[in-house]
Design a protein around this motif. Sequence first.
Motif, mmCIF file in Angstrom:
data_model
loop_
_atom_site.group_PDB
_atom_site.id
_atom_site.type_symbol
_atom_site.label_atom_id
_atom_site.label_comp_id
_atom_site.label_asym_id
_atom_site.label_seq_id
_atom_site.Cartn_x
_atom_site.Cartn_y
_atom_site.Cartn_z
ATOM 1 N N THR A 224 9.509 16.167 -15.907
ATOM 2 C CA THR A 224 9.652 17.280 -16.593
ATOM 3 C C THR A 224 9.663 18.581 -15.869
ATOM 4 O OG1 THR A 224 8.356 16.406 -18.451
ATOM 5 C CG2 THR A 224 8.512 18.819 -18.468
ATOM 6 N N ARG A 262 22.503 11.916 -24.775
ATOM 7 C CA ARG A 262 22.880 12.497 -25.923
ATOM 8 C C ARG A 262 24.114 12.653 -26.532
ATOM 9 N NH1 ARG A 262 23.897 17.771 -27.788
ATOM 10 N NH2 ARG A 262 22.446 18.993 -29.406
ATOM 11 N N PRO A 290 14.904 11.916 -28.253
ATOM 12 C CA PRO A 290 14.576 13.313 -27.379
ATOM 13 C C PRO A 290 13.248 13.199 -26.905
ATOM 14 C CG PRO A 290 14.254 14.109 -29.637
ATOM 15 C CD PRO A 290 14.640 12.513 -29.625
ATOM 16 N N TYR A 291 12.642 11.765 -26.529
ATOM 17 C CA TYR A 291 11.329 11.587 -25.863
ATOM 18 C C TYR A 291 11.837 10.568 -24.611
ATOM 19 C CZ TYR A 291 6.498 10.760 -25.616
ATOM 20 O OH TYR A 291 4.936 10.755 -25.332
ATOM 21 N N ARG A 296 15.344 13.873 -21.023
ATOM 22 C CA ARG A 296 15.049 14.778 -21.989
ATOM 23 C C ARG A 296 15.417 16.416 -21.665
ATOM 24 N NH1 ARG A 296 8.821 13.669 -23.250
ATOM 25 N NH2 ARG A 296 8.775 15.668 -24.083
ATOM 26 N N SER A 300 18.963 18.309 -22.747
ATOM 27 C CA SER A 300 18.767 19.517 -23.897
ATOM 28 C C SER A 300 19.964 20.185 -24.040
ATOM 29 C CB SER A 300 17.623 20.439 -23.293
ATOM 30 O OG SER A 300 18.212 20.919 -22.016
ATOM 31 N N GLU B 364 13.437 21.554 -22.131
ATOM 32 C CA GLU B 364 12.611 21.739 -23.485
ATOM 33 C C GLU B 364 11.636 22.817 -22.948
ATOM 34 O OE1 GLU B 364 10.088 18.349 -23.497
ATOM 35 O OE2 GLU B 364 11.912 16.864 -23.888
ATOM 36 N N LEU B 390 10.849 17.717 -31.053
ATOM 37 C CA LEU B 390 11.612 17.405 -30.029
ATOM 38 C C LEU B 390 13.226 17.201 -30.734
ATOM 39 C CD1 LEU B 390 9.440 15.152 -27.861
ATOM 40 C CD2 LEU B 390 10.111 17.516 -27.618
ATOM 41 N N ASN B 394 16.330 19.725 -29.728
ATOM 42 C CA ASN B 394 17.222 18.789 -29.121
ATOM 43 C C ASN B 394 18.496 18.749 -30.049
ATOM 44 O OD1 ASN B 394 19.207 16.400 -28.782
ATOM 45 N ND2 ASN B 394 17.860 16.864 -26.525
#
Lengths: 432, 432, 432
Positions: A224, A262, A290-291, A296, A300, B364, B390, B394
């Motif tokens: 992250t 995505r 989105p986990y 992630r 984005s 995020e 999320l 997203n």
Amino acid sequence: MSLDKPLVDDVGTEILALAARIFPICRSITGDGVRQTLREVGAHIDLELHEVATGTPVLDWTIPREWNIRDAWIKNARGEKIVDFNRSNLHVMSYSVPVRQRMSLAELKKHIYTLPDQPDLIPYRTSYYAENWAFCMPHRQFEALREETYEVSIDSSLTDGHLTYGEYFHKGETEDEFLLSAHVCHPSLANDNCSGIALLTHLAKRISGLRTRYSYRFLFAPGTIGAITWLARNEDRAHRIKHGLVVSMVGDRGGPTYKKSRRGNAEIDRAMIHSLNHSGLSPVIEDFYPYGYDERQYCSPGFNLPVGLFSRSKFGAIPEYHTSADNLDFIRPEALGESYRLINETIGAIEANATYLNTSPKGEPQLGKRGLYGAIGGDKDAAAANMAMLWILNQSDGTHSLLDIAERAKLPFAVVQRTAKLLSDHGLLKPA
Amino acid sequence: MSLDKPLVDDVGTEILALAARIFPICRSITGDGVRQTLREVGAHIDLELHEVATGTPVLDWTIPREWNIRDAWIKNARGEKIVDFNRSNLHVMSYSVPVRQRMSLAELKKHIYTLPDQPDLIPYRTSYYAENWAFCMPHRQFEALREETYEVSIDSSLTDGHLTYGEYFHKGETEDEFLLSAHVCHPSLANDNCSGIALLTHLAKRISGLRTRYSYRFLFAPGTIGAITWLARNEDRAHRIKHGLVVSMVGDRGGPTYKKSRRGNAEIDRAMIHSLNHSGLSPVIEDFYPYGYDERQYCSPGFNLPVGLFSRSKFGAIPEYHTSADNLDFIRPEALGESYRLINETIGAIEANATYLNTSPKGEPQLGKRGLYGAIGGDKDAAAANMAMLWILNQSDGTHSLLDIAERAKLPFAVVQRTAKLLSDHGLLKPA
Amino acid sequence: MSLDKPLVDDVGTEILALAARIFPICRSITGDGVRQTLREVGAHIDLELHEVATGTPVLDWTIPREWNIRDAWIKNARGEKIVDFNRSNLHVMSYSVPVRQRMSLAELKKHIYTLPDQPDLIPYRTSYYAENWAFCMPHRQFEALREETYEVSIDSSLTDGHLTYGEYFHKGETEDEFLLSAHVCHPSLANDNCSGIALLTHLAKRISGLRTRYSYRFLFAPGTIGAITWLARNEDRAHRIKHGLVVSMVGDRGGPTYKKSRRGNAEIDRAMIHSLNHSGLSPVIEDFYPYGYDERQYCSPGFNLPVGLFSRSKFGAIPEYHTSADNLDFIRPEALGESYRLINETIGAIEANATYLNTSPKGEPQLGKRGLYGAIGGDKDAAAANMAMLWILNQSDGTHSLLDIAERAKLPFAVVQRTAKLLSDHGLLKPA
């Protein structure tokens, strides 16, 4: 490029050896554990280290204080260490603030995490952004704790310092990049993610010796906040990433699992799924959600990079996940080697993928007079190669890539790639 | 708008009460039965009545003569009424011309409809556009008729008059309309369509007290000719209808059934299907077909309005359909209430559906520092809310509506809506 | 056009009779066998013969030398003919060069093909483009051959000459063409492709008597080189082909099988699949692949013609394929007739397919006042016709053809076609 150069046979063993070296290190999202890990990685590849100071704004976040820990224990009334950080760094919740205190059992229990359903395992817990301290222990031990006075000690520090990440960059023929990213913030968890760090290190080592079409960027960063830091510092260059994989949990015998980017139909998605579908294994293909890991951040909406997640078992879906059972026995050289080969094969497909034009598009060209019919290998191979020739010639009208053709023909990409080379050599294909 | 205001708990009972009041009335496509029914509806909402004169051209059709009936019977040779309109208005075929005559059994039988496979039920029959008269009776009674002279009387009139329909209009913030339409032409059939008339009356009553984004048009009109009449008189304004539902047979325990609009992927289709799929029921979703209720007219190619059909059981597919078994015992307050709630929920979703932009789209946003992680309710709810956050962040790149996101995330729209509100309140979302 | 004219009942028997006449002829890709076959075809239709000289370049190929054979045999040491071309022309590999020689068993065996898994059958083999000679025989006979001196004779010639093909052209109302193509290069194989040659001959005969919208081109040519030759000589006109079928192996009881054109969704693909899906049979529908019969050439990327392959069993997928078991017992008049009818029906659908506009698109037109409701036939037919009317009216907005509507409505094309005619006659449809 020659990614079809034979792979080292015992690459799984080599990956496991590196994973075993970094397994004992107490990593977190900052601190010396990360630096020590990156030094081990740097013993194999020319890794560039980055230090970003506490307080630096990165996108919507801020670099936190740096956490380090030297020792921690719980002693019972008789002064015996009943929990000892030196035996497992999972015993201390990551980012625990320092503490040295006597307390009753009742008080102590407020600072203990266990797994009642897995009473023999130590859980892995963190509290990066809320100041707290805690120990983690097997539930069986927790239940056996007697009413007495305990002494707890966490000899940690949470001070201004830096966040550390490492980058290895391999320059290819173009500026278009292939990103390979592993998180380096988990302590003694073998699969999650000593396995990914070690695999990418060996992959980087291999690629460093090759001429490639794409440039390759290997990122070893804390989860992250590390990915966010890299994105913040490379906001203008992120668009160069044309393909990417987050690589985590690649050593267990589950899966393999691929979670799409995505975009859902990016070349990396199609190439990885193609490799998996031809692997003879039972892959699990998941749509993006989105986990998960650092996909992630890469996925984005402001970046929307074509980055998927490759793992064996799916995170969170196995009992060993985030427990002391995720140890070196849990990861296997065969699984690590297989993961390595699947990623390598996918990279090979993306390197070789291109769109061609049949130079003799009206009717079939006469393959026989060129000695091409049945030109390759044994019987079964010849049949596949003949079908590959027919498929490539039929579909190479400038709108179908080799990967498109491999998918349509249900042939392994390698066969299509090799056959396209043969047809090119005979002047029957040209770049579109 | 606040369609999330708690619903009246016993709305099903209220709907049933109104359905029971209008059940005995002898309705047809014209006549005083329709007027009397609309007066009952008008006791609840401010209904506007329209009278359109016989002979008026409406699209390809013409307003027919008005039919009214006072009494009807069949007497046997002993003067006993063996069939009596006062006991069930289904005994007389709708639009039967007046008759008063003695006749043999053989002659009488030419004017009797029965259901040989359901020998205890009276069928429902009409002959709107071909002059005729007939009685309907149970097949068992028909078979027991003796050879004797019968006297028949139908005291009806078929004269120039009017076609009547009612409209209730609720002005919303925009001129875009949501159409809710029920047919009012069937006599004593409870499910088909006393149920739909009563449900829409109570829905209109509720909506009349709300501030809404869309304007709502409730149409209570005879089947086919009524919808055609409304379309003819509102040809220039029909395009304002952005969403619509025909509501029929909403009181039995079957289904629920949704038949898509001709467009097939209109917002009403997606919202209704979403509500049904999250209802915990076993909904039946049908593609559009050009047979059924007034969606046939709204979805004719010259209008092609986004209007679907909501019902419980599918018309024609149950034994009670168009028989005397479709009586007040056949409709249930729970089913009526459930239908009401499903329609209400769908309206709520369409009211709230909108497209947003993530204001922090790169990486995020740090939810923790805003107190948003786990911010809502209990554990399971928190997990769903976290996933909803999320997903919304997203996907909110300006191309996905909340309904798109709810579908993609497989989350109930209400969760997504509530979560989007929370994110907006924290400045993380703005209108696209 | 009136392709709905009743078909000859015993067309299967007639097709079989012609197939039986041409079965004994020894065909190859060139030579008198092809000419003799085309003469038989020409006895039924006004066939135009083309002769293309050896050495003529055709696309990427060259017309080969012409092959003819008069006799061939193997004699044992006692002078007995143990293999005799006159008993089956499959005994000699097609394009075998002349030979007259004594040799040992060991030497002879190098020139013999058998089918060890089907020991009683003679295989069919060719060597068009590599000079060689060989005999084909049952494996059982091969195994029984004794060590002795054999004499072999193949009285063939391979000399400059011509490639021969035949064409029948039926002029329709437009220059747009429907291609029907059968290969004529296989010797005594009944299904592959005496059946296809005979079927197309009778189809051409039928179409010759009709007024059609499309022009029809029937091509009887040797496989691969024949199609390539035709394409080479008609390169500029090939684009006129709007629909096409390769017709092969249409007499066995398998399938029916349809392999889509390279386009995959051409009108021929949709019409053929529609006919098959409404046939009551169990059709096999295959996506295009670049192997098979002459659709390979028509669907090469430089032409990409909308040509599919119709057959019963799939080539190569049955034990009789390319063996002496593909004889006249293997093909059946019923199967030939059924194939004929399916192709005919598909042609009929394409002839009649068109896009209309509902002239009364706002609301449903009042069918009753025009006597159209229930206007056609018995009860079930009336219901289908009523639904067909509603579907046609609903969908005829200028974007849906009758075939689109038939597919959407799941109705046989013939019902939709007939109903569209009825609606047109009543002024409710006009050409789009």
